[in-house]
Design an enzyme around this catalytic site. Sequence first.
Site, PDB file in Angstrom:
ATOM      1  N   ASP A  83      20.911  50.070 -25.292  1.00  0.00           N
ATOM      2  CA  ASP A  83      20.266  50.849 -26.356  1.00  0.00           C
ATOM      3  C   ASP A  83      19.983  49.911 -27.542  1.00  0.00           C
ATOM      4  O   ASP A  83      20.885  49.195 -27.995  1.00  0.00           O
ATOM      5  CB  ASP A  83      21.237  51.965 -26.767  1.00  0.00           C
ATOM      6  CG  ASP A  83      20.594  53.011 -27.654  1.00  0.00           C
ATOM      7  OD1 ASP A  83      19.357  53.142 -27.615  1.00  0.00           O
ATOM      8  OD2 ASP A  83      21.344  53.713 -28.374  1.00  0.00           O
ATOM      9  N   GLY A 179      22.183  59.800 -36.245  1.00  0.00           N
ATOM     10  CA  GLY A 179      23.337  60.240 -37.023  1.00  0.00           C
ATOM     11  C   GLY A 179      23.458  61.742 -37.166  1.00  0.00           C
ATOM     12  O   GLY A 179      22.706  62.514 -36.535  1.00  0.00           O
ATOM     13  N   ASN A 251      17.907  60.836 -26.167  1.00  0.00           N
ATOM     14  CA  ASN A 251      19.101  60.077 -26.566  1.00  0.00           C
ATOM     15  C   ASN A 251      20.085  60.925 -27.367  1.00  0.00           C
ATOM     16  O   ASN A 251      19.711  61.517 -28.382  1.00  0.00           O
ATOM     17  CB  ASN A 251      18.695  58.887 -27.431  1.00  0.00           C
ATOM     18  CG  ASN A 251      18.082  57.761 -26.626  1.00  0.00           C
ATOM     19  OD1 ASN A 251      17.734  57.931 -25.465  1.00  0.00           O
ATOM     20  ND2 ASN A 251      17.958  56.605 -27.246  1.00  0.00           N
ATOM     21  N   ASP A 253      24.019  60.630 -28.927  1.00  0.00           N
ATOM     22  CA  ASP A 253      25.229  59.859 -29.218  1.00  0.00           C
ATOM     23  C   ASP A 253      26.151  60.641 -30.161  1.00  0.00           C
ATOM     24  O   ASP A 253      27.316  60.901 -29.854  1.00  0.00           O
ATOM     25  CB  ASP A 253      24.807  58.519 -29.868  1.00  0.00           C
ATOM     26  CG  ASP A 253      25.993  57.605 -30.129  1.00  0.00           C
ATOM     27  OD1 ASP A 253      27.126  57.968 -29.776  1.00  0.00           O
ATOM     28  OD2 ASP A 253      25.791  56.511 -30.695  1.00  0.00           O
TER      29      ASP A 253
HETATM   30  P1  13P Z   1      21.885  60.699 -32.290  1.00  0.00           P
HETATM   31  O1  13P Z   1      22.517  60.017 -33.472  1.00  0.00           O
HETATM   32  O2  13P Z   1      21.043  61.859 -32.699  1.00  0.00           O
HETATM   33  O3  13P Z   1      22.873  61.069 -31.260  1.00  0.00           O
HETATM   34  O4  13P Z   1      20.868  59.666 -31.627  1.00  0.00           O
HETATM   35  C1  13P Z   1      21.350  58.650 -30.779  1.00  0.00           C
HETATM   36  C2  13P Z   1      20.293  57.690 -30.396  1.00  0.00           C
HETATM   37  O5  13P Z   1      19.101  57.914 -30.550  1.00  0.00           O
HETATM   38  C3  13P Z   1      20.740  56.416 -29.800  1.00  0.00           C
HETATM   39  O6  13P Z   1      19.690  55.538 -29.563  1.00  0.00           O
END
Ligand code: 13P
Length: 323
Positions: A83, A179, A251, A253
């Site tokens: 990533d 975030g 994505n 995270d």
């Molecule tokens: P989030 O912070 O919305 O989970 O996004 C994660 C992301 O895009 C990692 O590349």
Amino acid sequence: MPLATLKQVLDEAKKGHYAVGAYNINNMEQLQGIVNAAAQTKSPVIIQASRGAIKYTEMNYLVHLIKAATELHPEIPIVLHLDHGDNLETVKKCVEAGFTSVMIDASHHPFEENVRITKEVVDYAHQFGVSVEAELGTLGGVEEDITGTVKLTDPDQAKLFVEQTGVDCLAVAIGTSHGAYKFKAEPVLATDLIPTIYEKTQKPLVMHGSSSVPQDILAQINKFGGQMPAAQGVPIAPLQKAIEGGVAKINVDTDSRMCMTGTIRQIFHEQPTKFDPREYLGPAREATTKMIAERMQAFKTAGHAGDYKVLSLEEAKKQYYGL
Ligand code: 13P
């Protein structure tokens, strides 16, 4: 089953009109939580690691954990993806270590420079059958050491970018940010741009910054001593609209981070005598499985694990790139 390439998994997703979540990991429990959700829902899955995650886990631990996942779950296509790779050197390290997909993020450079850096990575990675994602436009929020201000992707530039670089998929900026604090008021997203970009590029599109910041998990964190006031994410409905328009990789995270934190905070608060990591990391892993399984249903990934036979890197190299 070998690790799958991103190109195969996303091309299949486009054919089947669904998206595959790309879930970031930093440790074993997160990986197990996500892979268990994929096994339960019979979903292909993209496991992604940022440079920060690779530093934290050390490359060897990370790669061997993923290898364990493929051995335990040969029935699920699993992609190992970098990533936000920053340059060719980082990409080379990941390809040598066994990643089947990389992102090169040169989106903060001017267009021509983004094309040049991306093309260099494509030429390198495709020799090994490894897929490449790149980004055009910029997101808000902070990712690794880069702080972005939103610049939406231009569909005509996207067409040129894809033609000039040969990337396998394209991350687009439509107003999301990384975030937990994505929006101050109502979410404003340019989801209408997606079908136009897809029509012009004919490539699976990627949405970064797509955590939903579930309000029940947020409440759990704040109830048990956390301080995350006014955190807000992307609701599921616009994500589903984006999938219809051409997004095939989403994505996530922040949601997994919050999920582990909420469970651990609750256990620490309610059962302060506990000190065995298994007694809080185990439930945090289960909570991750539940939340990710919901995403797999929402993105319509569920049930597609057995749709195709995973190609090896050698097969992908011949079949996709004629090399
Ligand atoms: P989030 O912070 O919305 O989970 O996004 C994660 C992301 O895009 C990692 O590349």
